[in-house]
Design an enzyme around this catalytic site. Structure first.
Site, PDB file in Angstrom:
ATOM      1  N   LYS A 275       0.567   4.846   8.417  1.00 30.79           N
ATOM      2  CA  LYS A 275       1.109   5.285   7.119  1.00 30.79           C
ATOM      3  C   LYS A 275      -0.012   5.399   6.086  1.00 30.79           C
ATOM      4  CE  LYS A 275       2.373   2.096   4.523  1.00 30.79           C
ATOM      5  NZ  LYS A 275       1.806   1.193   3.494  1.00 30.79           N
TER       6      LYS A 275
ATOM      7  N   THR B  67       0.861  -1.171   0.000  1.00 22.68           N
ATOM      8  CA  THR B  67       0.000   0.000   0.000  1.00 22.68           C
ATOM      9  C   THR B  67       0.898   1.221   0.000  1.00 22.68           C
ATOM     10  OG1 THR B  67      -1.766  -1.140   1.179  1.00 22.68           O
ATOM     11  CG2 THR B  67      -1.800   1.259   1.226  1.00 22.68           C
TER      12      THR B  67
ATOM     13  N   LYS C  39      -7.291   1.301  -2.813  1.00 25.23           N
ATOM     14  CA  LYS C  39      -6.878   0.862  -1.477  1.00 25.23           C
ATOM     15  C   LYS C  39      -7.114   1.959  -0.437  1.00 25.23           C
ATOM     16  CE  LYS C  39      -5.242  -1.756   1.736  1.00 25.23           C
ATOM     17  NZ  LYS C  39      -3.901  -2.349   1.771  1.00 25.23           N
TER      18      LYS C  39
END
Length: 293
Positions: free
Chosen positions: A244, A101, A176
């Site tokens: 993150k 990701t 995502k």
């Protein structure tokens, strides 16, 4: 159709999810070359026939399909675009599949650099956590050229069951972010429900049986709430990596002029438990937020 006997897969990153994903490809009969910053994480793969190399550069020199599953966008950038990175070291017609990701912007940058070298790049982040990786039931969201996606789709089927082409380069990463935004607010609700059940004197396991198959049902409720109840905060997906992801989503949303109050609240709550040393716990450790009150 890709054939194992004509394919050499390089796999960079054999952590919580990467190890299971690489194992499925090995069991499918593909020659596998692996690299991870910590060799111990790849020992089981090596014992089962994978070849160990000492750098992404060596992976690029030997493989014609390269999959990366690492931690952070800066890792992705270094692995692909560094002076001894995959794109500079690899061969024409190699397929590059980043399943980390990462940021949509970086996915586009990698795609364009790969195209100049005659390579085919896809951004293909996944959802499903450690369980989805172990059971080869990941959801895979893919961006890049459709022809490249179609060429790699048989490979993806060894890793997941919900494989969707989302559009041009960066589209997989944008998708995502949609996934992570939905999870962030949902995780707050799952934790609140379990805490509420306990404070009301209910049996949380019985409560889950009632609500997990109804309108409140979600992957997190079915798979992570039982871990909360049992005090199991081992990572299927690290909080530090989720932080993150939330930062990426917040930055992308801001660039589009969009408010994300649910995501912002989730980030605040996770940041508070990170201050208590929970960054290496699983995302279900948000449950501990209520213990801090």
């Amino acid at each position: 159709m890709i054939r194992p006997e004509k394919t050499v897969i390089g796999f960079v990153g054999t952590g919580v999810m990467g190890k299971s994903m690489a194992t499925h490809l090995l069991h499918a009969g593909y020659p596998l070359i692996v690299y991870s910053r910590t060799k111990e994480k790849a020992e089981e793969l090596i014992e089962n026939g994978a070849q160990w190399v000492h750098s992404p550069k060596e992976v690029a020199e030997k493989a014609n399909i390269i999959i990366t599953m690492v931690g952070y966008p800066e890792d992705v950038r270094d692995i692909y675009l560094g002076e001894t990175g995959i794109i500079k070291s690899g061969n024409e017609n190699t397929y590059l599949i980043d399943m980390t990701t990462s940021t949509p912007t970086l996915a586009i940058e990698i795609y364009e650099a790969a195209k100049k070298k005659g390579m085919h790049a896809l951004d293909a982040p996944v959802s499903g956590g450690d369980i989805g990786a172990k059971e080869a039931k990941l959801s895979i969201m893919v961006g890049g050229d459709q022809q490249s996606f179609e060429a790699m789709e048989p490979l993806f089927k060894h890793l997941g069951t919900n494989i969707i082409y989302q559009g041009q380069a960066g589209s997989g990463q944008h998708t995502k972010m949609c996934n992570q935004i939905a999870i962030a607010s949902n995780m707050i609700g799952v934790c609140e429900a379990v805490v509420y059940a306990k404070k009301a004197g209910l049996d949380p396991d019985s409560v889950l049986k009632s609500i997990s198959t109804g309108a409140a049902g979600s992957w997190s409720l079915s798979n992570l709430a039982p871990r909360m109840i049992n005090g199991n905060f081992e990572p299927g997906f690290y909080i530090k990596h989720f932080m993150k992801d939330m930062n990426i989503a917040l930055q992308e949303a801001e660039a589009m002029g969009m408010e994300t109050p649910g995501l912002a609240l989730a980030k605040q709550m996770y940041a508070r438990i990170v201050e208590q040393g929970e960054e290496n716990s699983g995302t279900q450790a948000l449950f501990k937020y209520w213990e801090m009150e």
